[in-house]
Enzyme design. Structure first.
Site, PDB file in Angstrom:
ATOM      1  N   LYS A  53       0.840  -1.206   0.000  1.00  8.05           N
ATOM      2  CA  LYS A  53       0.000   0.000   0.000  1.00  8.05           C
ATOM      3  C   LYS A  53       0.874   1.254   0.000  1.00  8.05           C
ATOM      4  O   LYS A  53       0.613   2.208  -0.741  1.00  8.05           O
ATOM      5  CB  LYS A  53      -0.939  -0.018   1.217  1.00  8.05           C
ATOM      6  CG  LYS A  53      -2.052  -1.055   1.075  1.00  8.05           C
ATOM      7  CD  LYS A  53      -2.815  -1.294   2.362  1.00  8.05           C
ATOM      8  CE  LYS A  53      -3.781  -2.464   2.175  1.00  8.05           C
ATOM      9  NZ  LYS A  53      -4.460  -2.870   3.419  1.00  8.05           N
ATOM     10  N   GLN A  97      -4.460  -1.677   9.731  1.00 11.83           N
ATOM     11  CA  GLN A  97      -4.358  -2.976   9.075  1.00 11.83           C
ATOM     12  C   GLN A  97      -4.943  -4.079   9.963  1.00 11.83           C
ATOM     13  O   GLN A  97      -4.547  -4.224  11.120  1.00 11.83           O
ATOM     14  CB  GLN A  97      -2.884  -3.278   8.735  1.00 11.83           C
ATOM     15  CG  GLN A  97      -2.673  -4.575   7.975  1.00 11.83           C
ATOM     16  CD  GLN A  97      -3.274  -4.568   6.564  1.00 11.83           C
ATOM     17  OE1 GLN A  97      -3.190  -3.586   5.840  1.00 11.83           O
ATOM     18  NE2 GLN A  97      -3.901  -5.669   6.189  1.00 11.83           N
ATOM     19  N   ASP A 120     -10.743   2.972   4.369  1.00 16.57           N
ATOM     20  CA  ASP A 120     -11.032   1.543   4.204  1.00 16.57           C
ATOM     21  C   ASP A 120     -12.540   1.307   4.079  1.00 16.57           C
ATOM     22  O   ASP A 120     -12.970   0.236   3.671  1.00 16.57           O
ATOM     23  CB  ASP A 120     -10.508   0.736   5.410  1.00 16.57           C
ATOM     24  CG  ASP A 120      -9.283  -0.096   5.047  1.00 16.57           C
ATOM     25  OD1 ASP A 120      -9.057  -0.327   3.842  1.00 16.57           O
ATOM     26  OD2 ASP A 120      -8.561  -0.518   5.967  1.00 16.57           O
TER      27      ASP A 120
END
Ligand code: NAD
Length: 292
Positions: A53, A97, A120
């Protein structure tokens, strides 16, 4: 033979478009989109995902920050870090994460993220807006799948879409997006899960089959209708001594035997994976634009 939906190819094209928008935004506002990632612990897969990412941010011209915390960090400490990021005016969006270590309540952490920075798309506010069809950050993997369908102009209206898996990050939002009154969407959707009976009878009716159950090569040729579109979300490392790395990657679909029956199919690797990352970049760009 089927058309292989190369997520890598679609992702590269979208990255170019994002890079152009980034330089336009810089010219107009002097600002560069900035994404941060919180990584807790040392899990190999999570580290790989976060590094990918961060690297993708560099490619499109974003700034990125990695906040690495020890695996035994307390929930309070993590919430403090989140608070800092929520209040950092220099930051457009961030992700935490997943999965987190067992002693940390993931739902509590997700809900602590300021929805305006929730790139997200996992916060209840983002998911609620998604259900209502309002502009918001869409969860990256389902958003990536819709981009793949769009890229190939795969017809969806009136089609039967079967989703295998009902997780909050893939299966459930995926089923909602495919049923919405837009393109890609307007499908008749069936969502299946671990308690579903006669799964094969259902998957055989699918014009579009989206597979996200997390079991290597679970979907076989006898479960797929001739001419179907199959999107494989799963990703697994399988030991393979013939490879230098000692493993190979496979999806939830037995690609070699399923592909000949399909009109379109996404491979693993090089399918949904790169699209998930690029969708995160899309959401970050959106966050930066919202700020201006
Ligand atoms: P999860 O474990 O949270 O959910 C799996 C779902 O599958 C559950 O809802 C469960 O009910 C269902 N299921 C399990 N067994 C089943 C069965 N026999 N029949 C029907 N349904 C069944 O998984 P997840 O987070 O949604 O991830 C699914 C897969 O996708 C994993 O392999 C994961 O690694 C992968 N993934 C890939 C990406 C990517 O970017 N490529 C992103 C997220 C997840």
């Amino acid at each position: 033979m089927p058309t292989i939906i190369s997520g890598k190819e679609v992702a590269d094209k979208i990255k170019l478009e994002i890079a152009e928008e980034v330089s336009k935004l810089k010219d107009e506002t002097g600002r560069t989109p900035h994404l941060a990632a919180i990584l807790v612990g040392n899990d190999g897969a999570s580290k790989t995902y976060v590094n990918a990412k961060v690297k993708a941010c560099e490619v499109v011209g974003f700034r990125s920050t990695l906040v690495a915390l020890e695996k035994d960090v307390s929930e309070v400490h993590l919430l403090n870090e989140i608070d800092k990021l929520n209040n950092d005016d220099d930051l457009d969006g961030y992700i935490v994460q997943l999965p987190l270590p067992k002693h940390i309540n993931e739902q509590k952490i997700t809900e602590a993220i300021n929805p305006s920075k929730d790139v997200d798309g996992f916060h209840p506010t983002s998911l609620g807006k998604m259900i209502l069809g309002l502009p918001t950050f869409l969860p990256a993997t389902p958003l990536g799948v819709t981009e793949m369908l769009k890229h190939h102009n795969i017809p969806t209206e009136g089609k039967h879409c079967v989703v295998i898996g009902r997780s909050h990050i893939v299966g459930s939002p995926m089923s909602i997006l495919m049923s919405q009154n837009t393109y890609p969407g307007n499908c008749t959707v069936t969502i299946t899960h671990s308690r579903t009976q006669n799964l094969k009878e259902i998957t055989l009716q699918a014009d579009i089959l989206i597979v996200a159950l997390g079991k290597p090569e679970f979907v076989t040729a006898e479960m797929v209708k001739e001419g179907a579109t199959v999107i494989d979300v799963g990703i697994h490392r399988i030991e393979d001594s013939s490879k230098k790395s000692g493993f190979r990657l496979v999806g939830d679909v037995k690609f070699d035997e399923v592909a000949p029956k399909c009109s379109y199919i996404s491979p693993v690797p090089g399918g949904v994976g790169p699209m998930t990352i690029v969708s995160l970049l899309k959401n970050t760009l959106l966050a930066a634009k919202n700020k201006n």
